[in-house]
Motif scaffolding. Structure first.
Motif, PDB file in Angstrom:
ATOM      1  N   UNK A 196      88.406 -51.794  -1.608  1.00 48.66           N
ATOM      2  CA  UNK A 196      87.411 -50.940  -2.254  1.00 48.66           C
ATOM      3  C   UNK A 196      87.464 -51.091  -3.772  1.00 48.66           C
ATOM      4  N   UNK A 197      88.677 -51.253  -4.313  1.00 46.84           N
ATOM      5  CA  UNK A 197      88.823 -51.350  -5.763  1.00 46.84           C
ATOM      6  C   UNK A 197      88.418 -52.722  -6.284  1.00 46.84           C
ATOM      7  N   UNK A 198      88.761 -53.767  -5.532  1.00 46.12           N
ATOM      8  CA  UNK A 198      88.518 -55.121  -6.024  1.00 46.12           C
ATOM      9  C   UNK A 198      87.210 -55.731  -5.530  1.00 46.12           C
ATOM     10  N   UNK A 199      86.458 -55.020  -4.663  1.00 42.55           N
ATOM     11  CA  UNK A 199      85.165 -55.547  -4.218  1.00 42.55           C
ATOM     12  C   UNK A 199      84.228 -55.626  -5.424  1.00 42.55           C
ATOM     13  N   UNK A 200      83.198 -56.494  -5.329  1.00 37.70           N
ATOM     14  CA  UNK A 200      82.302 -56.651  -6.486  1.00 37.70           C
ATOM     15  C   UNK A 200      81.714 -55.340  -6.981  1.00 37.70           C
ATOM     16  N   UNK A 201      81.631 -54.305  -6.126  1.00 37.72           N
ATOM     17  CA  UNK A 201      81.104 -53.030  -6.605  1.00 37.72           C
ATOM     18  C   UNK A 201      82.212 -52.000  -6.846  1.00 37.72           C
ATOM     19  N   UNK A 202      83.471 -52.440  -6.802  1.00 37.02           N
ATOM     20  CA  UNK A 202      84.599 -51.516  -6.960  1.00 37.02           C
ATOM     21  C   UNK A 202      84.952 -51.266  -8.418  1.00 37.02           C
ATOM     22  N   UNK A 203      85.907 -50.335  -8.634  1.00 39.35           N
ATOM     23  CA  UNK A 203      86.305 -49.959  -9.993  1.00 39.35           C
ATOM     24  C   UNK A 203      86.722 -51.165 -10.842  1.00 39.35           C
ATOM     25  N   UNK A 204      87.606 -51.996 -10.279  1.00 39.02           N
ATOM     26  CA  UNK A 204      88.078 -53.149 -11.042  1.00 39.02           C
ATOM     27  C   UNK A 204      87.184 -54.358 -10.824  1.00 39.02           C
ATOM     28  N   UNK A 205      86.706 -54.496  -9.589  1.00 38.14           N
ATOM     29  CA  UNK A 205      85.903 -55.663  -9.232  1.00 38.14           C
ATOM     30  C   UNK A 205      84.668 -55.811 -10.099  1.00 38.14           C
TER      31      UNK A 205
ATOM     32  N   UNK B 234      97.098 -55.084   6.020  1.00 31.98           N
ATOM     33  CA  UNK B 234      96.430 -54.907   4.739  1.00 31.98           C
ATOM     34  C   UNK B 234      95.627 -56.145   4.352  1.00 31.98           C
ATOM     35  N   UNK B 235      96.105 -57.314   4.747  1.00 32.89           N
ATOM     36  CA  UNK B 235      95.466 -58.552   4.314  1.00 32.89           C
ATOM     37  C   UNK B 235      94.090 -58.724   4.949  1.00 32.89           C
ATOM     38  N   UNK B 236      94.000 -58.281   6.206  1.00 34.77           N
ATOM     39  CA  UNK B 236      92.814 -58.568   6.998  1.00 34.77           C
ATOM     40  C   UNK B 236      91.548 -57.976   6.374  1.00 34.77           C
ATOM     41  N   UNK B 237      91.708 -56.884   5.625  1.00 35.72           N
ATOM     42  CA  UNK B 237      90.542 -56.248   5.029  1.00 35.72           C
ATOM     43  C   UNK B 237      90.097 -56.941   3.748  1.00 35.72           C
ATOM     44  N   UNK B 238      91.060 -57.478   3.016  1.00 31.94           N
ATOM     45  CA  UNK B 238      90.730 -58.009   1.690  1.00 31.94           C
ATOM     46  C   UNK B 238      90.504 -59.518   1.708  1.00 31.94           C
ATOM     47  N   UNK B 239      90.922 -60.188   2.799  1.00 33.51           N
ATOM     48  CA  UNK B 239      90.916 -61.657   2.780  1.00 33.51           C
ATOM     49  C   UNK B 239      89.532 -62.262   2.940  1.00 33.51           C
ATOM     50  N   UNK B 240      88.643 -61.600   3.685  1.00 34.68           N
ATOM     51  CA  UNK B 240      87.356 -62.219   3.964  1.00 34.68           C
ATOM     52  C   UNK B 240      87.403 -63.109   5.187  1.00 34.68           C
TER      53      UNK B 240
ATOM     54  N   UNK C  69      83.689 -64.116 -13.622  1.00 34.60           N
ATOM     55  CA  UNK C  69      83.896 -65.158 -12.623  1.00 34.60           C
ATOM     56  C   UNK C  69      85.192 -65.009 -11.847  1.00 34.60           C
ATOM     57  N   UNK C  70      85.860 -63.843 -11.962  1.00 34.89           N
ATOM     58  CA  UNK C  70      87.106 -63.648 -11.212  1.00 34.89           C
ATOM     59  C   UNK C  70      86.794 -62.869  -9.947  1.00 34.89           C
ATOM     60  N   UNK C  71      86.922 -63.517  -8.821  1.00 34.91           N
ATOM     61  CA  UNK C  71      86.691 -62.834  -7.546  1.00 34.91           C
ATOM     62  C   UNK C  71      88.039 -62.587  -6.878  1.00 34.91           C
ATOM     63  N   UNK C  72      88.317 -61.334  -6.564  1.00 40.24           N
ATOM     64  CA  UNK C  72      89.593 -61.002  -5.932  1.00 40.24           C
ATOM     65  C   UNK C  72      89.394 -60.704  -4.453  1.00 40.24           C
ATOM     66  N   UNK C  73      88.566 -59.692  -4.159  1.00 41.62           N
ATOM     67  CA  UNK C  73      88.338 -59.345  -2.758  1.00 41.62           C
ATOM     68  C   UNK C  73      87.634 -60.490  -2.050  1.00 41.62           C
ATOM     69  N   UNK C  74      88.018 -60.724  -0.807  1.00 40.93           N
ATOM     70  CA  UNK C  74      87.438 -61.763   0.046  1.00 40.93           C
ATOM     71  C   UNK C  74      87.733 -63.180  -0.453  1.00 40.93           C
ATOM     72  N   UNK C  75      88.838 -63.363  -1.167  1.00 42.88           N
ATOM     73  CA  UNK C  75      89.283 -64.701  -1.566  1.00 42.88           C
ATOM     74  C   UNK C  75      90.805 -64.762  -1.361  1.00 42.88           C
ATOM     75  N   UNK C  76      91.400 -65.969  -1.447  1.00 40.02           N
ATOM     76  CA  UNK C  76      92.860 -66.070  -1.337  1.00 40.02           C
ATOM     77  C   UNK C  76      93.588 -65.236  -2.394  1.00 40.02           C
ATOM     78  N   UNK C  77      92.958 -65.041  -3.562  1.00 39.28           N
ATOM     79  CA  UNK C  77      93.570 -64.217  -4.607  1.00 39.28           C
ATOM     80  C   UNK C  77      93.787 -62.785  -4.107  1.00 39.28           C
ATOM     81  N   UNK C  78      92.830 -62.298  -3.329  1.00 37.14           N
ATOM     82  CA  UNK C  78      92.957 -60.968  -2.739  1.00 37.14           C
ATOM     83  C   UNK C  78      94.169 -60.877  -1.825  1.00 37.14           C
ATOM     84  N   UNK C  79      94.435 -61.973  -1.107  1.00 35.27           N
ATOM     85  CA  UNK C  79      95.607 -62.009  -0.223  1.00 35.27           C
ATOM     86  C   UNK C  79      96.880 -61.832  -1.049  1.00 35.27           C
TER      87      UNK C  79
END
Lengths: 326, 276
Positions: B116-125, B213-219, B132-142
Motif C-alpha cells: 500500500x505504501x510503495x504502490x504508485x498511488x501510495x504514500x512513498x510510491x 509478505x512477498x506475494x503481495x508486493x512482488x507482482x 522512475x523508481x518502481x518498488x511495488x510489483x518489482x524485484x526491488x519490492x521483494x
C-alpha cells in the motif's frame, strides 16, 4: 454453589445433546463466505421444520484448490462446494472419495449456480472498453489473477480463448490473442481477491477481469459510483458445482443430511439466496432478478472438459507457460 | 573446572533423548518426508523440474534478494543496535519495542501494508514513481519486504554483545593511540563479529523461506518477480505434489549448504579471535 452445579449440569446436558445432533462440514472456496452466512441458517430452519432435528453446519473456506487438497488429505468435509468441477474431480482421481459420475447425482450436472466472467472498469470507462479486443489495445492494462494458482484466473484465460474460437477463429489465432492479452497484465496476483485489491486499492490497470458476483460485491463495498460493469459480447460461464463426499458421510453417518443440504441449493429458496448474492441461479427462472442476458459458453462446450483444458493450457510447459518463455 | 567426567547437571541421557525425539518429530521427520516424496520421480524427471528456466529465475531472485536483504540488515541492524545500546534519548524504550514488530506481525499484514505504501498511488510510491523508481510489483519490492521481516534478527543478536562490551576497552584503545576507525575495526568489530554473523544468517534464512509478505508486493511476473516458494505453491495448485517437493528439496539443500558455510565461517572467526 448449587446454582453453579446446576449450570454445569445444564452445560453437560446441552453438550451431550449437541453431540448427538448431526454436524456437517462444508469445504468451500474463498468468496462464498457471505453466501453461506445466509444460506446455512435457512437450511437449518428448513431441516428443523421438516425433521425436527437440529443440525449444525460448519464452514471451511480457502482457495478452491487448497480446499480440495485438504479434503483429499483427510479434512472430514461432508460436502464440497467449489467453483470448478476440476476441483471436485480430484477427489475421484487422487483420493477415491467419490465416484467418477458425481455430476449426475444432482440436477443440472450438480451445478446450482454460476457466474460469468465480466469486466470492471473505472467510472466513465475512460479507455472506452467494450469487448475483449479492447483489452489488447496499446495503453490498456488488465488485472487478471495468475491462472496457474487461481480458478478465477483460469476462467478469465479460457474466456479470452473461447471468445476467439466462438467467433470462428482457430486455435492459432486464439493463442496469439491470449499471448497478447497477458502482455497487458502488469501484476499476476495469486488469487481473485488479491487481484481485486490490486485494481481497486492500488489503482493499477484499466480493467479487472473477474466473476460477475465478485464485481457486484465490490461495488456494494466500495461504492457504486467508482466503477462500471462491462459485459463482453461473449464470455465463459463459471459453474459452481457441489458434491457429497461419500467416504466421509458414510463414515460419519450423515449422508441423509448432506444430501438434503445440497438439494436445498437447488430449491426455490436456495436459488433465491444465490441470486441475492449475485450468483446466477441455474434452476428456477422465477427467482432471477434482473441479470443481464448475455451470450456465454461453458468450459465443457469449448474445451471438452476441465481436465483437457488443464492439460493443454495450464500444466507445466503448457500454452500459458509458453507465453512467458519467449 | 568443577567437573571432569561427571556432568554438572544430572539427567544428561534423559535430556539428550528428549532433544533427539523433539527434533525428530518437529524437524527431521517432516523434512525426511519431503525427500521421500521426491523418490516418486526419476532423477531425470527431478532434474527437468528443478532446472526449467522459470524455476531457475526464481532461485536467482529468492537467494539474491535474501542475500541483499541480509546485507542491508547487517549494516543497518548494527547501526540500530549501536544507537539502542550506546545512547540515551527520549522514546528509546518505544523504539526498542518497535524492532520486534516484524517478528509479531503476520507476514501478510506486512506485505499488504508495504504494498500500500510503495504502490504508485501510495504514500512513498507516489514520490518515487516520477523519478522512475518502481518498488511495488518489482524485484526491488521483494528486497524491501525481505529486509523488513529480517530486521530484528541482527539487532537482537548484536544488542546483548554490545551491552556486555565494556567501554574501558575502547578507552584503552584510544589511550594507546588508536583512532576511531582503528578502534571500531580492530577492537569492537572482532568482538561482535560472531553475533553479527549469527544475525546475518538468521535474517538470510528467514528471508529465503518467506512467502506471505512477498506475494503481495512482488507482482509475481514469471521470469521476473516470482519467488521459489511461489513455484512450490503453484505446483501444489496443480496437485503436483512430487514436483512441489522436488523444488522444496533444492531449496533445502541450498539453504543448508549456505547456513553451514556461514556457521563454519563463524566457528573459524571465533576460534581465531578466541585463541588470541
Amino acid at each position: 454453589m448449587s446454582s453453579i452445579l446446576r449450570s454445569v449440569l445444564l452445560v453437560a446436558l446441552f453438550s451431550s445433546v449437541s453431540l448427538q445432533a448431526a454436524e456437517l462440514l462444508n469445504a468451500s472456496y474463498d468468496v462464498t463466505r457471505e453466501f453461506y452466512k445466509d444460506f446455512n441458517p435457512a437450511f437449518i430452519q428448513y431441516w428443523k421444520e421438516k425433521t425436527g432435528e437440529t443440525i449444525t453446519i460448519n464452514q471451511s473456506h480457502g482457495g478452491s484448490t487448497k480446499q480440495a487438497r485438504s479434503v483429499v488429505d483427510g479434512l472430514p468435509a461432508d460436502v464440497i462446494t467449489m467453483n470448478r468441477s476440476a476441483d471436485i474431480d480430484i477427489l475421484t482421481q487422487k483420493g477415491k472419495l467419490i465416484p467418477a459420475n458425481w455430476q449426475t447425482r444432482l440436477p443440472n450436472n450438480s451445478v446450482p449456480s454460476a457466474s460469468p466472467t465480466v469486466f470492471l472498469v473505472r467510472k466513465g470507462n475512460p479507455k472506452r472498453i467494450k469487448d475483449w479486443d479492447d483489452l489488447i489495445r496499446p495503453g490498456v492494462a488488465s488485472v487478471i489473477p495468475n491462472p496457474k494458482t487461481s480458478g478465477n484466473g483460469k476462467y478469465s484465460y479460457l474466456a479470452a480463448w473461447g471468445y476467439i474460437t466462438q467467433k470462428g477463429g482457430d486455435s492459432a489465432k486464439a493463442r496469439q490473442f491470449v499471448t497478447e492479452l497477458f502482455k497487458h497484465v502488469p501484476v499476476l496476483d495469486t488469487g481473485g481477491r488479491g487481484a481485486t485489491t490490486t485494481f481497486a486499492q492500488r489503482e493499477i490497470g484499466d480493467v479487472l477481469v473477474t466473476f460477475e458476483n465478485e464485481v457486484y460485491l465490490l461495488q456494494k463495498e466500495l461504492g457504486e459510483d467508482k466503477y462500471e460493469v462491462v459485459y463482453p459480447s461473449v464470455t465463459v460461464l463459471a459453474e459452481n458445482p457441489v458434491a457429497v463426499v461419500d467416504k466421509v458421510v458414510d463414515k460419519k453417518g450423515t449422508r441423509k443430511q448432506a444430501q438434503a443440504y445440497l438439494e436445498f441449493h437447488f430449491s426455490p429458496q436456495g436459488q433465491a439466496i444465490a441470486a441475492k448474492h449475485y450468483l446466477r441461479p441455474q434452476i428456477s427462472e422465477a427467482s432471477q432478478p434482473a441479470f443481464k442476458k448475455i451470450h456465454t459458453f461453458t468450459v465443457k462446450e469449448v474445451f471438452g472438459s476441465w481436465t483437457d483444458a488443464e492439460n493443454t493450457h495450464f500444466s507445466d510447459g503448457g500454452i500459458f507457460d509458453q507465453i512467458y518463455q519467449k | 573446572m568443577t567437573t571432569r567426567k561427571k556432568h554438572l547437571l544430572p539427567g544428561f541421557g534423559l535430556s539428550l533423548g528428549y532433544t533427539l525425539v523433539y527434533l525428530s518429530l518437529i524437524v527431521l521427520i517432516p523434512l525426511a518426508a519431503v525427500f521421500l516424496r521426491t523418490t516418486e520421480l526419476s532423477f531425470s524427471e527431478f532434474w527437468a523440474i528443478v532446472t526449467t528456466p522459470r524455476v531457475l529465475a526464481t532461485y536467482r531472485l529468492t537467494f539474491g534478494a535474501s542475500l541483499l536483504a541480509a546485507v542491508i540488515n547487517l549494516v543497518f541492524g548494527l547501526l540500530t543496535a549501536w544507537v539502542l545500546v550506546r545512547y540515551q534519548f527520549f522514546g528509546k524504550k518505544i523504539l526498542d519495542a518497535l524492532v520486534d514488530l516484524p517478528f509479531a506481525l503476520p507476514t501478510a499484514v506486512a506485505g499488504i501494508s508495504l504494498t500500500a505504501i510503495y504502490a504508485p498511488n501510495g504514500w512513498l510510491g507516489q514520490w518515487l514513481e516520477p523519478h522512475g523508481i518502481k518498488v511495488a510489483f518489482t524485484p526491488l519490492g521483494v528486497v524491501v519486504a525481505l529486509t523488513f521481516i529480517g530486521l530484528p534478527f541482527v539487532v537482537r543478536t548484536v544488542q546483548p554483545v554490545l551491552e556486555d562490551f565494556s567501554t574501558e576497552l575502547e578507552e584503552a584503545a584510544a589511550s594507546l593511540g588508536a583512532n576511531r576507525w582503528q578502534t571500531f575495526f580492530k577492537v569492537i568489530l572482532p568482538a561482535i563479529w560472531p553475533a553479527l554473523l549469527t544475525g546475518f544468517s538468521l535474517s538470510f534464512a528467514r528471508a529465503v523461506g518467506e512467502y506471505g509478505s512477498v506475494i503481495f508486493i512482488a507482482g509475481n511476473m514469471p521470469m521476473i518477480s516470482e519467488i521459489t516458494p511461489l513455484m512450490i505453491i503453484t505446483k501444489l495448485e496443480q496437485y503436483d505434489y512430487a514436483g512441489a517437493t522436488a523444488i522444496a528439496v533444492v531449496m533445502l539443500v541450498i539453504s543448508f549448504a549456505l547456513l553451514l558455510l556461514i556457521n563454519l565461517l563463524q566457528w573459524w572467526s571465533s576460534h581465531r579471535h578466541g585463541g588470541k
